[in-house]
Write a protein that holds these residues in place. Structure first.
Motif, PDB file in Angstrom:
ATOM      1  N   SER A 180      32.314 107.657  70.985  1.00  0.00           N
ATOM      2  CA  SER A 180      33.607 107.104  71.403  1.00  0.00           C
ATOM      3  C   SER A 180      33.448 105.840  72.248  1.00  0.00           C
ATOM      4  N   GLU A 181      32.276 105.656  72.833  1.00  0.00           N
ATOM      5  CA  GLU A 181      32.021 104.448  73.625  1.00  0.00           C
ATOM      6  C   GLU A 181      31.454 103.312  72.776  1.00  0.00           C
ATOM      7  N   ASP A 186      35.622 102.127  68.040  1.00  0.00           N
ATOM      8  CA  ASP A 186      37.009 102.499  68.338  1.00  0.00           C
ATOM      9  C   ASP A 186      37.375 103.790  67.602  1.00  0.00           C
ATOM     10  N   LEU A 187      38.497 104.376  67.961  1.00  0.00           N
ATOM     11  CA  LEU A 187      38.925 105.667  67.427  1.00  0.00           C
ATOM     12  C   LEU A 187      39.072 105.653  65.904  1.00  0.00           C
ATOM     13  N   ALA A 220      35.655 105.808  64.323  1.00  0.00           N
ATOM     14  CA  ALA A 220      35.071 107.141  64.501  1.00  0.00           C
ATOM     15  C   ALA A 220      35.684 108.133  63.517  1.00  0.00           C
TER      16      ALA A 220
END
Length: 127
Positions: A21-22, A25-26, A29
């Motif tokens: 997640s770091e 971006d969502l 992912a």
């Protein structure tokens, strides 16, 4: 002199690696998770890609969970993966329900995992 010397090396990390997640971006992912589920279902359970392409993430997760559960409860080895029965229900409600009932009976009788594809079409515009 035959005495042995024991040496100890202690290593301590100074930083924690970044999590997924770091790093992305969502949306990226979620695409990676979708691909990972597809690869697992295709490579380990022989689910065809054309079927996987019509499934969203939650359906892929559910199918994988069902296949793993089925294999564990029936002592199926990975090489002898669970057999699949794919039903693509189409046309009117009666035809869909009749084919669904037949597919459920057949897949249960032959110990197969049933996958149902139920899409809207011109004959029945409901999910």
């Amino acid at each position: 002199d035959d005495t042995e010397t024991t040496r100890v090396l202690t290593v301590r990390g100074s930083a924690r690696p970044l999590g997924l997640s770091e790093l992305v971006d969502l949306a990226e992912a979620e695409k990676m998770w979708m691909l990972a589920l597809g690869r697992r279902l295709h490579d380990h359970h022989s689910v065809p890609w054309d079927i996987l392409m019509s499934m969203d993430v939650s359906n892929r997760e559910k199918l994988l969970s069902e296949l793993v559960s089925y294999m564990e409860s029936n002592s199926v080895e990975r090489e002898d993966h669970a057999a699949l029965f794919v039903l693509h229900a189409c046309h009117g409600l009666g035809a869909r329900l009749l084919s669904l009932a037949s597919a459920m009976a057949f897949s249960k009788m032959h110990h197969m995992q049933l996958i149902v594809i139920w899409q809207r079409d011109s004959h029945l515009d409901v999910d």
